[in-house]
Design a protein around this motif. Sequence first.
Motif, mmCIF file in Angstrom:
data_model
loop_
_atom_site.group_PDB
_atom_site.id
_atom_site.type_symbol
_atom_site.label_atom_id
_atom_site.label_comp_id
_atom_site.label_asym_id
_atom_site.label_seq_id
_atom_site.Cartn_x
_atom_site.Cartn_y
_atom_site.Cartn_z
ATOM 1 N N TYR A 96 0.835 -1.194 0.000
ATOM 2 C CA TYR A 96 0.000 0.000 0.000
ATOM 3 C C TYR A 96 0.875 1.252 0.000
ATOM 4 O O TYR A 96 1.853 1.338 0.736
ATOM 5 N N TYR A 109 -4.859 6.399 -0.365
ATOM 6 C CA TYR A 109 -3.804 5.401 -0.599
ATOM 7 C C TYR A 109 -4.315 4.413 -1.634
ATOM 8 O O TYR A 109 -5.504 4.365 -1.957
ATOM 9 N N TYR A 110 -3.369 3.608 -2.151
ATOM 10 C CA TYR A 110 -3.740 2.605 -3.159
ATOM 11 C C TYR A 110 -2.903 1.354 -2.951
ATOM 12 O O TYR A 110 -1.845 1.394 -2.307
ATOM 13 N N CYS A 111 -3.391 0.263 -3.506
ATOM 14 C CA CYS A 111 -2.686 -1.023 -3.434
ATOM 15 C C CYS A 111 -2.058 -1.313 -4.790
ATOM 16 O O CYS A 111 -2.735 -1.221 -5.826
ATOM 17 N N VAL A 137 -4.635 0.843 6.766
ATOM 18 C CA VAL A 137 -3.785 0.119 5.824
ATOM 19 C C VAL A 137 -3.145 -1.070 6.544
ATOM 20 O O VAL A 137 -2.632 -0.918 7.657
ATOM 21 N N LEU A 166 -9.418 -4.034 0.995
ATOM 22 C CA LEU A 166 -8.117 -4.155 1.647
ATOM 23 C C LEU A 166 -7.742 -5.620 1.776
ATOM 24 O O LEU A 166 -8.577 -6.468 2.084
#
Length: 370
Positions: free
Chosen positions: A193, A207-209, A239, A367
Motif C-alpha cells: 500500500y 492510498y492505493y494497493c 492500511v 483491503l
Amino acid sequence: MHTFRPVPWFAADAQTETSWVQQLSANEVAGFDAALAHAKTVGRPLLEMVPDDFPLNAAARGALKRAIDTTQGRWGMCLLKGLPVDRWSEDDTRLAYWGLGLHCGVARTQNRASDILNDVRDVGSVYKATNGRGYNTNASLDFHMDSCDVVGLLCRRAARHGGESKVVSSIAVFDEMKRVRPDLAELLRGPFYFSYQGAQDPAQPPYYCCPIIGNHSDCFAMRTNRKNIVAAQNDFADVPRLSDAQNAALDLLDELMTDPRFCFSMSLEPGDLQLLNNYVTIHSRTSFDDFDEPDKKRHLLRLWLAIPDAQPLPPNWLEYFGDVRAGAVRGGLRGSHRSSAFEAYEARQAALMGMALREWAPVALPLATA
C-alpha cells in the motif's frame, strides 16, 4: 499484440554499450527550431494544441520515434542529446517540449494541482515531509518509478554540483533478489500500500494497493516507491501493517538498487532529454548545490506520457493505473484540479494517437487481509 524485449542490464553495460544515447543531427535540430517558430505564430494554449501546431520535419519525427522506441526495447531508457535550449528562452523551451510531446503520446497530470508540465527545481520544499514531493527540493531522492509509461526529463540548466541521475534495471535487480533470497523476492508479488501524498482525485481514497511485481504472465513490470509505502504505514491506520519479512524484502531491494553493479549514474547536460520506461527502470537523483543567479539554477522540465506502443500492464495494477491494456491512456496522478480543457485535450490527443481511452472511474479494491 506488441512484442517487448527489455532485458536486464548492469551499470557496466550502460557505460560501455551506448546505443541508448542518441545525438540529434543538425537537420533534426532544425526541425525542432522550425516547429517552435510555427507554434509561436499559432499562439494556442498548450492544452489546445495539436501535433500540426508543432509541425516537425521527417528527420525530427524520426529522432523522436527512435528515442521512444528505445525506451520500449532492451534498455528501457534513452538519452536524446542536443536540443538547443541554450538559444531558447524558458518559455520557448516549455512550448517546444510540450510540442514534441504531442508527437509521442498523451500527457498525464502529475500532482495535486493536476499540472501537466512540471518544473523540476529547488523552491525550498522538504522532501520527506507529509505530502512532500522531491522534484521541488535539492534533496537526494529515493529510488522510485513515476506514474506513467514514460517519464521525460528535459535539462534546461544543470546544477553547480551534484544532481546526478541514477538509473537501475528493475529486471536485473529482481533477478538478483530471486537468486539470493527467493523467499523475499516472492513477497514483492503480494499487496503493498502506497500513499498518494495528497495527489489523488477527490473521489479516490488517500492510498492505493499495487504489488511491487505485477502478475502479468508475459510482460515484466515493477513499481516501487518506499517513501510512499512508509507514508501509508504512518498516516493511515486502516492500511494493513507490513510484516517483518516484507520490510526485509524492501531493505534488500533498497540495498540492491544502490549497489554499483546495478546503479548507473549519468549527468544531464543542458539540451539532454532523458526518457525512462517506468516499468523496467527505477530512478533517483543525488542531492545538489545550486548557483545563486536565478537563471543559472538547476532546472528540468518533466513530462509524464502514456504512449501508443507501451506494454500491457499487470491486471493487479488496475486500481492504480485505471487501465492495463497495451497502449491505452493510463497512469498519472489525477489531483484535484483537472480541468475541462485537460479532458478535451486528453480525448483529442488519444484519438490522434490511436490510443484507447476508458472513461475514468475510481477503482477501489477491498483491503488485503493477512
